[in-house]
Write a protein that holds these residues in place. Sequence first.
Motif, PDB file in Angstrom:
ATOM      1  N   GLN A   1       4.587  -4.221  -8.579  1.00 14.23           N
ATOM      2  CA  GLN A   1       5.843  -4.645  -8.156  1.00 14.23           C
ATOM      3  C   GLN A   1       6.884  -3.217  -8.536  1.00 14.23           C
ATOM      4  OE1 GLN A   1       4.067  -6.628 -10.631  1.00 14.23           O
ATOM      5  NE2 GLN A   1       3.840  -7.768  -8.779  1.00 14.23           N
ATOM      6  N   LYS A   2       6.358  -2.054  -7.633  1.00 11.97           N
ATOM      7  CA  LYS A   2       7.046  -0.879  -7.503  1.00 11.97           C
ATOM      8  C   LYS A   2       7.833  -0.817  -6.110  1.00 11.97           C
ATOM      9  CE  LYS A   2       4.746   2.162 -11.164  1.00 11.97           C
ATOM     10  NZ  LYS A   2       3.972   3.605 -11.166  1.00 11.97           N
ATOM     11  N   ASN A   3       9.077  -0.234  -6.106  1.00  8.27           N
ATOM     12  CA  ASN A   3       9.575  -0.180  -4.713  1.00  8.27           C
ATOM     13  C   ASN A   3       9.413   1.189  -4.327  1.00  8.27           C
ATOM     14  OD1 ASN A   3      11.054  -0.381  -2.402  1.00  8.27           O
ATOM     15  ND2 ASN A   3      13.067  -0.709  -3.388  1.00  8.27           N
ATOM     16  N   LEU A   4       8.530   1.588  -3.691  1.00  8.90           N
ATOM     17  CA  LEU A   4       8.236   2.949  -3.103  1.00  8.90           C
ATOM     18  C   LEU A   4       8.303   3.037  -1.760  1.00  8.90           C
ATOM     19  CD1 LEU A   4       5.324   3.887  -5.534  1.00  8.90           C
ATOM     20  CD2 LEU A   4       7.588   4.383  -5.864  1.00  8.90           C
ATOM     21  N   PRO A   5       8.565   4.466  -1.265  1.00  2.85           N
ATOM     22  CA  PRO A   5       8.897   4.396  -0.013  1.00  2.85           C
ATOM     23  C   PRO A   5       7.437   4.358   0.979  1.00  2.85           C
ATOM     24  CG  PRO A   5       8.748   6.744  -0.748  1.00  2.85           C
ATOM     25  CD  PRO A   5       8.948   5.604  -2.077  1.00  2.85           C
ATOM     26  N   GLU A   6       7.312   3.867   2.280  1.00  2.00           N
ATOM     27  CA  GLU A   6       6.287   3.542   3.053  1.00  2.00           C
ATOM     28  C   GLU A   6       5.912   5.016   3.590  1.00  2.00           C
ATOM     29  OE1 GLU A   6       7.359   0.941   5.903  1.00  2.00           O
ATOM     30  OE2 GLU A   6       7.570  -1.173   4.507  1.00  2.00           O
ATOM     31  N   ILE A   7       4.680   4.803   3.921  1.00  6.27           N
ATOM     32  CA  ILE A   7       4.044   6.253   4.580  1.00  6.27           C
ATOM     33  C   ILE A   7       2.661   5.791   5.469  1.00  6.27           C
ATOM     34  CG2 ILE A   7       2.583   6.689   2.344  1.00  6.27           C
ATOM     35  CD1 ILE A   7       2.957   9.553   2.981  1.00  6.27           C
ATOM     36  N   GLY A   8       2.535   6.562   6.472  1.00  5.23           N
ATOM     37  CA  GLY A   8       1.444   6.639   7.454  1.00  5.23           C
ATOM     38  C   GLY A   8       1.579   5.834   8.679  1.00  5.23           C
ATOM     39  N   HIS A   9       0.911   6.356   9.550  1.00  3.44           N
ATOM     40  CA  HIS A   9       0.717   5.442  10.879  1.00  3.44           C
ATOM     41  C   HIS A   9      -0.071   4.423  10.718  1.00  3.44           C
ATOM     42  CE1 HIS A   9       2.813   9.355  11.966  1.00  3.44           C
ATOM     43  NE2 HIS A   9       3.497   8.491  12.874  1.00  3.44           N
ATOM     44  N   PHE A  10      -1.296   4.615  10.054  1.00  9.11           N
ATOM     45  CA  PHE A  10      -2.149   3.599   9.602  1.00  9.11           C
ATOM     46  C   PHE A  10      -2.784   4.008   8.157  1.00  9.11           C
ATOM     47  CE2 PHE A  10      -5.173   6.504  11.773  1.00  9.11           C
ATOM     48  CZ  PHE A  10      -6.228   6.429  10.847  1.00  9.11           C
ATOM     49  N   HIS A  11      -3.206   3.038   7.572  1.00  9.75           N
ATOM     50  CA  HIS A  11      -3.685   3.404   6.222  1.00  9.75           C
ATOM     51  C   HIS A  11      -5.053   2.653   5.894  1.00  9.75           C
ATOM     52  CE1 HIS A  11      -1.190  -0.345   5.737  1.00  9.75           C
ATOM     53  NE2 HIS A  11      -2.166  -0.944   4.835  1.00  9.75           N
ATOM     54  N   ILE A  12      -5.783   3.165   4.779  1.00 11.57           N
ATOM     55  CA  ILE A  12      -6.840   2.673   4.181  1.00 11.57           C
ATOM     56  C   ILE A  12      -6.742   2.554   2.930  1.00 11.57           C
ATOM     57  CG2 ILE A  12      -9.328   3.482   3.858  1.00 11.57           C
ATOM     58  CD1 ILE A  12      -8.840   5.632   6.126  1.00 11.57           C
ATOM     59  N   THR A  13      -7.187   1.169   2.450  1.00 10.05           N
ATOM     60  CA  THR A  13      -7.240   0.831   1.076  1.00 10.05           C
ATOM     61  C   THR A  13      -8.432   0.288   0.596  1.00 10.05           C
ATOM     62  OG1 THR A  13      -6.395  -1.348   1.606  1.00 10.05           O
ATOM     63  CG2 THR A  13      -4.432   0.241   1.132  1.00 10.05           C
ATOM     64  N   GLY A  14      -8.864   0.368  -0.602  1.00  9.54           N
ATOM     65  CA  GLY A  14      -9.863  -0.007  -1.303  1.00  9.54           C
ATOM     66  C   GLY A  14      -9.473  -1.014  -2.314  1.00  9.54           C
ATOM     67  N   ILE A  15     -10.182  -2.222  -2.138  1.00  9.61           N
ATOM     68  CA  ILE A  15      -9.934  -3.118  -3.362  1.00  9.61           C
ATOM     69  C   ILE A  15     -10.853  -2.892  -4.389  1.00  9.61           C
ATOM     70  CG2 ILE A  15      -9.792  -5.731  -3.655  1.00  9.61           C
ATOM     71  CD1 ILE A  15      -7.939  -4.696  -1.375  1.00  9.61           C
ATOM     72  N   VAL A  16     -10.232  -2.659  -5.254  1.00 11.57           N
ATOM     73  CA  VAL A  16     -11.256  -1.913  -6.642  1.00 11.57           C
ATOM     74  C   VAL A  16     -11.333  -3.012  -7.563  1.00 11.57           C
ATOM     75  CG1 VAL A  16     -10.852   0.347  -6.065  1.00 11.57           C
ATOM     76  CG2 VAL A  16      -9.132  -0.771  -7.782  1.00 11.57           C
ATOM     77  N   ASN A  17     -10.305  -4.037  -7.591  1.00  8.58           N
ATOM     78  CA  ASN A  17     -10.398  -5.089  -8.835  1.00  8.58           C
ATOM     79  C   ASN A  17      -9.498  -5.996  -8.435  1.00  8.58           C
ATOM     80  OD1 ASN A  17     -11.236  -6.341 -11.219  1.00  8.58           O
ATOM     81  ND2 ASN A  17     -10.863  -4.204 -12.327  1.00  8.58           N
ATOM     82  N   VAL A  18      -9.604  -7.229  -9.546  1.00  4.46           N
ATOM     83  CA  VAL A  18      -8.935  -8.399  -8.934  1.00  4.46           C
ATOM     84  C   VAL A  18      -7.283  -8.261  -9.552  1.00  4.46           C
ATOM     85  CG1 VAL A  18      -8.767 -11.055  -9.740  1.00  4.46           C
ATOM     86  CG2 VAL A  18     -11.012  -9.794  -9.422  1.00  4.46           C
ATOM     87  N   GLY A  19      -6.502  -8.818  -8.631  1.00  5.06           N
ATOM     88  CA  GLY A  19      -4.903  -8.595  -8.904  1.00  5.06           C
ATOM     89  C   GLY A  19      -4.592  -9.936  -9.368  1.00  5.06           C
ATOM     90  N   GLY A  20      -3.301  -9.961  -9.632  1.00  3.46           N
ATOM     91  CA  GLY A  20      -2.623 -11.284 -10.090  1.00  3.46           C
ATOM     92  C   GLY A  20      -2.061 -11.435 -11.474  1.00  3.46           C
ATOM     93  N   PHE A  21      -2.728 -10.647 -12.395  1.00  3.80           N
ATOM     94  CA  PHE A  21      -2.073 -10.775 -13.819  1.00  3.80           C
ATOM     95  C   PHE A  21      -2.471  -9.430 -14.692  1.00  3.80           C
ATOM     96  CE2 PHE A  21      -3.695 -11.928 -18.376  1.00  3.80           C
ATOM     97  CZ  PHE A  21      -2.381 -12.479 -18.580  1.00  3.80           C
ATOM     98  N   MET A  22      -1.635  -8.950 -15.247  1.00  4.71           N
ATOM     99  CA  MET A  22      -1.644  -7.536 -16.017  1.00  4.71           C
ATOM    100  C   MET A  22      -2.309  -6.544 -15.319  1.00  4.71           C
ATOM    101  SD  MET A  22      -2.843  -9.220 -19.600  1.00  4.71           S
ATOM    102  CE  MET A  22      -2.963  -7.540 -20.606  1.00  4.71           C
ATOM    103  N   GLU A  23      -1.845  -6.295 -13.929  1.00  2.00           N
ATOM    104  CA  GLU A  23      -2.159  -5.314 -12.984  1.00  2.00           C
ATOM    105  C   GLU A  23      -2.664  -3.974 -13.579  1.00  2.00           C
ATOM    106  OE1 GLU A  23       0.103  -7.480 -12.213  1.00  2.00           O
ATOM    107  OE2 GLU A  23      -0.616  -8.474 -10.416  1.00  2.00           O
ATOM    108  N   TYR A  24      -1.631  -3.347 -14.439  1.00  4.36           N
ATOM    109  CA  TYR A  24      -1.945  -2.080 -15.297  1.00  4.36           C
ATOM    110  C   TYR A  24      -3.086  -1.948 -16.199  1.00  4.36           C
ATOM    111  CZ  TYR A  24       2.646  -0.350 -13.391  1.00  4.36           C
ATOM    112  OH  TYR A  24       3.742  -0.236 -12.976  1.00  4.36           O
ATOM    113  N   PHE A  25      -3.226  -3.276 -16.822  1.00  2.00           N
ATOM    114  CA  PHE A  25      -4.475  -3.216 -17.461  1.00  2.00           C
ATOM    115  C   PHE A  25      -5.789  -3.247 -16.745  1.00  2.00           C
ATOM    116  CE2 PHE A  25      -7.868  -5.691 -19.819  1.00  2.00           C
ATOM    117  CZ  PHE A  25      -7.836  -4.817 -21.142  1.00  2.00           C
TER     118      PHE A  25
END
Length: 203
Positions: A132-156
């Motif tokens: 839930q952070k509003n940061l500027p977009e970047i990249g013509h294309f991007h690569i993301t790695g799904i490292v863990n499960v989201g949806g609850f206590m994301e920082y933890f």
Amino acid sequence: MNLFKNNQCSKYVIDYSDPQALHILTNRIQQMIDQYDYQHWVVVCIGTDRSTGDSLGPLVGSKLRLYDYNEKVFGTLDEPVHALNLQDTIDIIQNQYPDSGIIAIDASLGQLTSVGTIQVVNGPLKPGAGVQKNLPEIGHFHITGIVNVGGFMEYFVLQNTRLSIVMKMADLITHAITNTTCWNQNSATYRSPSIGFVDHMIG
């Protein structure tokens, strides 16, 4: 002005444990590169070394810095690109490399079945969306790695992500990028890592 050629390749998903993952990921990144007319590319690796799950980007950046490509890699373990300096980094790139394409790399959270997958997505990255952070977009294309499960206590969740999976994904992404033409055009040569840094790549 560099123009986007077509929109055929919008998103690819690769499981890092697939025996053909390196070959597949390299080809997918190359296909993204080939859709643009840029001759040179900048790699922006987003994240922080203060969180295991969020260290994927800085790990890739540090591994890429083992090649003589320093001036066009932003975001390492020593000098991370994160929420506080992302806009400054974008400004530097726009001023110093206005005619270069940008590949953005970041960690992400997702569904349980997606953990361990690497996504190559056409279009800009939206950093911080999962927390839930509003940061500027970047990249013509991007690569993301799904490292863990989201949806609850994301920082933890990010803080308690296994380093093993993050390191393996970082190795794979690094090796795939250095196999592409955007890297080889810059005549990259491997340099031995400094003390304490992981010295292996996925073959």
